[in-house]
Design a protein around this motif. Structure first.
Motif, PDB file in Angstrom:
ATOM      1  N   TYR A 293       0.832  -1.201   0.000  1.00 46.20           N
ATOM      2  CA  TYR A 293       0.000   0.000   0.000  1.00 46.20           C
ATOM      3  C   TYR A 293       0.873   1.261   0.000  1.00 46.20           C
ATOM      4  O   TYR A 293       0.622   2.209  -0.767  1.00 46.20           O
ATOM      5  N   GLY A 294       1.900   1.289   0.851  1.00 48.24           N
ATOM      6  CA  GLY A 294       2.756   2.465   0.908  1.00 48.24           C
ATOM      7  C   GLY A 294       3.507   2.709  -0.384  1.00 48.24           C
ATOM      8  O   GLY A 294       3.587   3.849  -0.870  1.00 48.24           O
ATOM      9  N   ASN A 295       4.076   1.661  -0.979  1.00 46.77           N
ATOM     10  CA  ASN A 295       4.829   1.827  -2.230  1.00 46.77           C
ATOM     11  C   ASN A 295       3.922   2.225  -3.390  1.00 46.77           C
ATOM     12  O   ASN A 295       4.330   3.017  -4.260  1.00 46.77           O
ATOM     13  N   ARG A 296       2.733   1.678  -3.451  1.00 46.70           N
ATOM     14  CA  ARG A 296       1.812   2.035  -4.540  1.00 46.70           C
ATOM     15  C   ARG A 296       1.436   3.508  -4.506  1.00 46.70           C
ATOM     16  O   ARG A 296       1.142   4.108  -5.542  1.00 46.70           O
ATOM     17  N   ASN A 297       1.423   4.102  -3.305  1.00 46.90           N
ATOM     18  CA  ASN A 297       0.988   5.490  -3.167  1.00 46.90           C
ATOM     19  C   ASN A 297       2.132   6.476  -2.921  1.00 46.90           C
ATOM     20  O   ASN A 297       1.884   7.655  -2.667  1.00 46.90           O
ATOM     21  N   GLY A 298       3.397   6.004  -2.990  1.00 48.68           N
ATOM     22  CA  GLY A 298       4.530   6.918  -2.948  1.00 48.68           C
ATOM     23  C   GLY A 298       5.107   7.202  -1.572  1.00 48.68           C
ATOM     24  O   GLY A 298       5.956   8.104  -1.433  1.00 48.68           O
ATOM     25  N   PHE A 299       4.711   6.498  -0.520  1.00 48.73           N
ATOM     26  CA  PHE A 299       5.264   6.699   0.812  1.00 48.73           C
ATOM     27  C   PHE A 299       6.709   6.190   0.889  1.00 48.73           C
ATOM     28  O   PHE A 299       7.145   5.366   0.066  1.00 48.73           O
ATOM     29  N   LEU A 300       7.428   6.644   1.927  1.00 43.83           N
ATOM     30  CA  LEU A 300       8.621   5.942   2.358  1.00 43.83           C
ATOM     31  C   LEU A 300       8.136   4.791   3.223  1.00 43.83           C
ATOM     32  O   LEU A 300       7.384   5.006   4.179  1.00 43.83           O
ATOM     33  N   THR A 301       8.558   3.568   2.941  1.00 40.49           N
ATOM     34  CA  THR A 301       8.020   2.400   3.647  1.00 40.49           C
ATOM     35  C   THR A 301       9.058   1.803   4.587  1.00 40.49           C
ATOM     36  O   THR A 301      10.224   1.634   4.223  1.00 40.49           O
ATOM     37  N   ILE A 302       8.594   1.499   5.823  1.00 37.71           N
ATOM     38  CA  ILE A 302       9.433   0.879   6.836  1.00 37.71           C
ATOM     39  C   ILE A 302       8.747  -0.400   7.297  1.00 37.71           C
ATOM     40  O   ILE A 302       7.605  -0.358   7.777  1.00 37.71           O
ATOM     41  N   LEU A 303       9.439  -1.536   7.163  1.00 35.51           N
ATOM     42  CA  LEU A 303       8.906  -2.834   7.569  1.00 35.51           C
ATOM     43  C   LEU A 303       9.490  -3.221   8.921  1.00 35.51           C
ATOM     44  O   LEU A 303      10.713  -3.202   9.108  1.00 35.51           O
ATOM     45  N   THR A 304       8.604  -3.584   9.865  1.00 32.04           N
ATOM     46  CA  THR A 304       9.034  -4.057  11.178  1.00 32.04           C
ATOM     47  C   THR A 304       8.683  -5.541  11.329  1.00 32.04           C
ATOM     48  O   THR A 304       7.806  -6.059  10.626  1.00 32.04           O
ATOM     49  N   GLU A 305       9.340  -6.195  12.239  1.00 30.56           N
ATOM     50  CA  GLU A 305       8.988  -7.570  12.567  1.00 30.56           C
ATOM     51  C   GLU A 305       7.770  -7.572  13.495  1.00 30.56           C
ATOM     52  O   GLU A 305       7.547  -6.611  14.238  1.00 30.56           O
ATOM     53  N   PRO A 306       6.980  -8.640  13.465  1.00 32.16           N
ATOM     54  CA  PRO A 306       5.795  -8.674  14.332  1.00 32.16           C
ATOM     55  C   PRO A 306       6.177  -8.677  15.802  1.00 32.16           C
ATOM     56  O   PRO A 306       7.170  -9.303  16.197  1.00 32.16           O
ATOM     57  N   LEU A 307       5.386  -7.993  16.626  1.00 29.13           N
ATOM     58  CA  LEU A 307       5.662  -7.907  18.059  1.00 29.13           C
ATOM     59  C   LEU A 307       5.330  -9.203  18.776  1.00 29.13           C
ATOM     60  O   LEU A 307       6.046  -9.633  19.673  1.00 29.13           O
ATOM     61  N   SER A 308       4.223  -9.838  18.414  1.00 35.37           N
ATOM     62  CA  SER A 308       3.798 -11.060  19.080  1.00 35.37           C
ATOM     63  C   SER A 308       2.951 -11.880  18.120  1.00 35.37           C
ATOM     64  O   SER A 308       2.036 -11.351  17.470  1.00 35.37           O
ATOM     65  N   LEU A 309       3.253 -13.151  18.040  1.00 39.76           N
ATOM     66  CA  LEU A 309       2.483 -14.062  17.188  1.00 39.76           C
ATOM     67  C   LEU A 309       1.495 -14.907  17.985  1.00 39.76           C
ATOM     68  O   LEU A 309       0.725 -15.680  17.407  1.00 39.76           O
ATOM     69  N   ALA A 310       1.518 -14.771  19.308  1.00 35.58           N
ATOM     70  CA  ALA A 310       0.681 -15.633  20.146  1.00 35.58           C
ATOM     71  C   ALA A 310      -0.801 -15.382  19.909  1.00 35.58           C
ATOM     72  O   ALA A 310      -1.609 -16.319  19.870  1.00 35.58           O
ATOM     73  N   GLU A 311      -1.184 -14.106  19.758  1.00 29.68           N
ATOM     74  CA  GLU A 311      -2.599 -13.781  19.614  1.00 29.68           C
ATOM     75  C   GLU A 311      -3.069 -13.778  18.163  1.00 29.68           C
ATOM     76  O   GLU A 311      -4.233 -13.544  17.882  1.00 29.68           O
ATOM     77  N   GLU A 312      -2.152 -14.018  17.240  1.00 29.29           N
ATOM     78  CA  GLU A 312      -2.499 -13.925  15.828  1.00 29.29           C
ATOM     79  C   GLU A 312      -3.231 -15.188  15.370  1.00 29.29           C
ATOM     80  O   GLU A 312      -2.835 -16.302  15.733  1.00 29.29           O
ATOM     81  N   PRO A 313      -4.294 -15.065  14.553  1.00 28.67           N
ATOM     82  CA  PRO A 313      -5.002 -16.243  14.043  1.00 28.67           C
ATOM     83  C   PRO A 313      -4.099 -17.133  13.191  1.00 28.67           C
ATOM     84  O   PRO A 313      -3.122 -16.663  12.591  1.00 28.67           O
ATOM     85  N   PHE A 314      -4.441 -18.399  13.128  1.00 34.93           N
ATOM     86  CA  PHE A 314      -3.609 -19.383  12.426  1.00 34.93           C
ATOM     87  C   PHE A 314      -3.434 -19.019  10.959  1.00 34.93           C
ATOM     88  O   PHE A 314      -2.317 -19.077  10.415  1.00 34.93           O
ATOM     89  N   ILE A 315      -4.527 -18.618  10.301  1.00 37.73           N
ATOM     90  CA  ILE A 315      -4.443 -18.326   8.870  1.00 37.73           C
ATOM     91  C   ILE A 315      -3.558 -17.114   8.605  1.00 37.73           C
ATOM     92  O   ILE A 315      -2.822 -17.062   7.611  1.00 37.73           O
TER      93      ILE A 315
END
Length: 355
Positions: A293-315
């Motif tokens: 989304y950021g690259n398509r619209n011209g932003f400077l994009t910064i990717l971070t690692e996820p903070l926690s995967l425990a609460e994230e759904p399986f899919i």
């Protein structure tokens, strides 16, 4: 010689009710329909209101008194006939005052009104509950299945993989030098929410990141916002309650929108900041949503690692693994991200966090 005497039937006599016991008609009083049987009358006369009462036949009255009483009775009977005819043409319902109803009738009507109101309220409550239930189900499914993201990701993989390559990659926002980005000319920062600055579906900031958020606020002031596929998204947060709670907890404005990332334009964001998207920074943890989304619209994009995967759904976990594997593969192949006019070299904007 014996003589027989015929026992003559004793005359019947009518006693009039004293005037103070007569029931008088009043144009504004409502009475129930009454059927009154008059003695010595040819038929039963239905009366809405009666004006004289008859007593049973009695004996031992003189003929003169009987004649007098019959004359008075006939007079009352004629009056009753005239009144009945009047009521047929002018029903008393037209002239009644509803405020003078019989208490039992009034209570019955009020009970019916209360029942109808209660039924209507229950029906509305059931309808509201069913609508809210369906909204919650759609929101839960929408958080797990992003149809726009799947379609866009397919196009990225097949046609333009550069859109998924971030300009800067860091473990979390503590590694970002906000002061340097400000000096490079950037005017604002847009954060994703889940697993970027909060735990998944949490409405409070991740405690270790609070100092970095405060540093970002000191550099950019009020030119900071959250643009998320959860809080602020109409499909998930239809009444804006989650957005308001997040704003109160972290002190950052949440932009309301209707289209999920990576689809949609940057119109809402540019309107909020009052500048072009090329002067803004997009920070997120998902390559195929936030970064695309950021690259398509011209932003400077910064990717971070996820903070926690425990609460994230399986899919979501499985999709994240697939996204990461594609980005790693393209990076090993030497694929560079799209150019950004305000930042040709991103290395000076990355620092080691203070512990």
């Amino acid at each position: 010689m014996l003589s027989t005497t015929a026992a003559a039937q004793l005359p019947s006599c009518w006693y009039l009710i004293p005037s103070h016991l007569n029931v008088h008609h009043h144009a504004q009083q409502k009475r129930k329909l009454t059927t009154l049987s008059l003695a010595n009358a040819d038929s039963r006369i239905p009366l809405r209101n009666f004006y004289g009462l008859s007593l049973p036949q009695t004996h031992n009255c003189s003929k003169g008194k009987e004649s007098n009483n019959r004359a008075r009775y006939n007079s009352n009977l004629n009056q009753n006939h005239r009144h009945l005819l009047f009521l047929q043409f002018f029903p008393d319902s037209d002239t009644e005052d509803s405020n003078n109803q019989n208490p039992r009738t009034r209570n019955h009507c009020q009970h019916q009104v209360d029942e109808q109101r209660e039924f209507k309220e229950n029906k509305e409550a059931r309808l509201l509950f069913s609508n809210m239930w369906w909204v919650d189900v759609k929101a839960a499914l929408g958080q797990r299945i992003n149809l726009e993201g799947i379609l866009c990701s397919t196009m990225v993989i097949l046609k333009d993989p550069k859109l998924a390559m971030p300009h800067i990659s860091v473990p979390d926002i503590r590694y970002v030098d906000w002061a340097e980005l400000r000096r490079k000319g950037f005017k604002g920062v847009v954060f994703d929410k889940d697993n970027t600055i909060t735990a998944p579906y949490s409405l409070k900031s991740w405690p270790p990141l609070e100092s970095s958020l405060e540093c970002c606020k000191s550099e950019f002031g009020h030119d900071i916002a959250v643009f998320s596929n959860s809080a602020g998204l109409h499909e998930y947060d239809h009444d804006g309650s989650k957005a308001r709670m997040l704003e109160g907890a972290i002190g950052i404005k949440v932009i309301r929108h209707r289209v999920k990332k990576p689809a949609g334009t940057a119109e809402e964001i540019e309107k909020h900041f009052g500048c072009e998207a090329s002067q803004l920074i997009m920070v997120g943890d998902r390559p195929f949503t936030d970064i695309v989304y950021g690259n398509r619209n011209g932003f400077l994009t910064i990717l971070t690692e996820p903070l926690s995967l425990a609460e994230e759904p399986f899919i979501v976990k499985q999709v994240r693994k697939l996204e990461t594997s594609f980005v790693s593969f393209w990076s090993r192949r030497g694929l560079d991200p799209l150019s950004q006019k305000l930042l040709s070299d991103p290395k000076p904007c990355v620092k080691e966090p203070y512990h």
